[in-house]
Design a protein around this motif. Sequence first.
Motif: not given
Length: 381
Positions: A122-134
């Motif tokens: 339920g937490d509102e979050v943000w992120a940048a996913i590394p390019p080696w992940k989906q």
Amino acid sequence: RALRWASGRALARGFRASPRARTAMPSWVIDRYGSNEVLRFTRDMMFPIIHFPNEVIIRVHAASLNPIDLSMRSGYGATALNMKRDPLKLKTGETEFPLTLGRDVSGVVMECGLGVSYFKPGDEVWAAIPPWKQGTLSEFVVASGNEVSFKPKCLSHIEAAALPYVGLTAWSALSKVGGLNQSNCSGKRVLILGASGGVGTFAVQLMKAWDAHVTAVCSHDASTLVKKLGADDVIDYKSGNLEEQLKTLPLFDFILDNVGGSTEKWALDLLKKWSGATYVTLVTPFLINMDKLGVADGMLQTGVTVGSKTLKHLLKGVHYRWAFFMPSGPSLDEIAELVDSGKIQPVIDEVFSFSEVPKAFMKLEGGHARGKTVINVISRQ
């Protein structure tokens, strides 16, 4: 994060199964490298699974595109990224496909691993996913807890999705590699080459938040935007010889180069000598070398190149550095504080629906964007 854990606001929890049994989800994927025609929409992308205790599953509300998505679509960095995906080559015969692109995400936590104590469903979050992940051009994405941060309260998901990747790239270049921070920037003269793109617009705002004097280089049609973001001086690179224009200004303490190419041949001459002045470039041959030469030879060639350039410029009294995107939830925490205090704002060029992802790629490929291209993923429903 330690303070929040100690305060008891978030206790350790076990894995919680999804209320809906899910095995597949909508996603934009590629099955081979190429141009825009390789993008494919599917409703049968494998639903992400928590493999490690520190992971979370995020329901994607909005994502955004970055130049790296165009590059990865075409196969850039595949050698290095595949090595990172499977360093021990355990998955013989398997490939990275189907591959989901997209690095930025703003959304809501749906599931938490056993070791996650900082977030809850339920937490509102943000992120940048590394390019080696989906990636994030999907209904759901899995991320390590240390890559995730609470979304700035003052931003919508669409606004928030414009910032993580470019923010962390600029943060890496300016703070982690360049050594700049709130306590040492006051009065420093900073030059930003390529100031109207995603990284550039963030860097201008960050340097002004830290009280530096900012000279920004962009095209004339972006000058109003860059001035609005706080740049003290704006130079139109199309209005004449850029090198000669910059030589008429006082020397700089720091240069961030988002452009590369021929600028590196003369930009370091604009720095103050023997004063700790630093040039940081985001345009490096690291992944290209590995694609062309293989892992071992590519790493060796890259090491020789950066070593020789660093020594060459050090002997001339200036520091030469390369910088890369670094995923970091704690850095996003600091960025979120700046956003909520009004010192950083997202710069969005255009918003596309989830069904318009190929059109968004074409927009990004056309260049000259003033800010980020954002995908409203949740609007598909």
